[in-house]
Enzyme design. Structure first.
Site, PDB file in Angstrom:
ATOM      1  N   GLY A 162       0.871  -1.283  -0.008  1.00 20.43           N
ATOM      2  CA  GLY A 162       0.339   0.732   0.805  1.00 20.43           C
ATOM      3  C   GLY A 162       0.684   1.556  -0.051  1.00 20.43           C
ATOM      4  N   CYS A 163       1.847   0.898   0.605  1.00 21.18           N
ATOM      5  CA  CYS A 163       2.876   2.488   1.022  1.00 21.18           C
ATOM      6  C   CYS A 163       3.473   2.703  -0.514  1.00 21.18           C
ATOM      7  CB  CYS A 163       3.926   2.735   2.352  1.00 21.18           C
ATOM      8  SG  CYS A 163       2.915   1.802   3.242  1.00 21.18           S
TER       9      CYS A 163
END
Length: 156
Positions: free
Chosen positions: A44-45
């Site tokens: 996600g990051c």
């Protein structure tokens, strides 16, 4: 401490991947997109950072600077930047003092375990240093475009 829309953004000084200490005051006169994320190199990051990378020029066009903050050390930030070609600063908030000042250091639950960590959040700070928009518990998909649209519609 909580951050409120319309109030002066909490000041900070943190080490950045460029080897310098960076403070919010360094960007006075520019719009700032300050985003907090949990950890370098996670799916996600990485998606979020690459979305900011892909829109970097559009943010520059609206006089906005992107700054990412996580508890990761500078060495990890440098690897993350090199791997994904990130053109903006990442700051190391290893003691999570800035995350606490922005009220994004939260109790999290994952697979039945509880731990403290960053709640993915983004703040837009205007040229005068005031918080004008915040997103908390950010969902990555479409978020960068939403932040860019907000700046285009409200700050130029």
């Amino acid at each position: 401490m909580t951050v409120e829309i319309g109030q002066t953004a909490p000041q900070f000084e943190l080490p950045a991947n460029n080897g310098e200490m960076v403070s919010l005051n360094d960007f006075q006169g520019k719009n700032v997109v300050l985003y907090f994320y949990p950890k370098d190199m996670t799916p996600g990051c990485t998606t979020q950072a690459c979305d900011f990378r892909d829109h970097h020029e559009s943010f520059s066009d609206v006089d906005a600077v992107i700054i990412g903050v996580s508890p990761d050390p500078i060495e990890r930030h440098t690897k993350f930047i090199d791997k994904h070609g990130l053109p903006f600063l990442l700051l190391a908030d290893e003691k999570h003092e800035v995350a606490e000042a922005y009220d994004v250091w939260k109790l999290k639950k994952n697979f039945g375990k509880e731990y403290m960590g960053i709640e993915r959040s983004t703040f837009v700070i205007d040229k005068e240093g005031k918080v004008v928009k915040e997103w908390r518990k950010v969902r990555v998909k479409g978020h960068v475009e939403e932040a860019l649209s907000y700046i285009r519609e409200n700050l130029i």
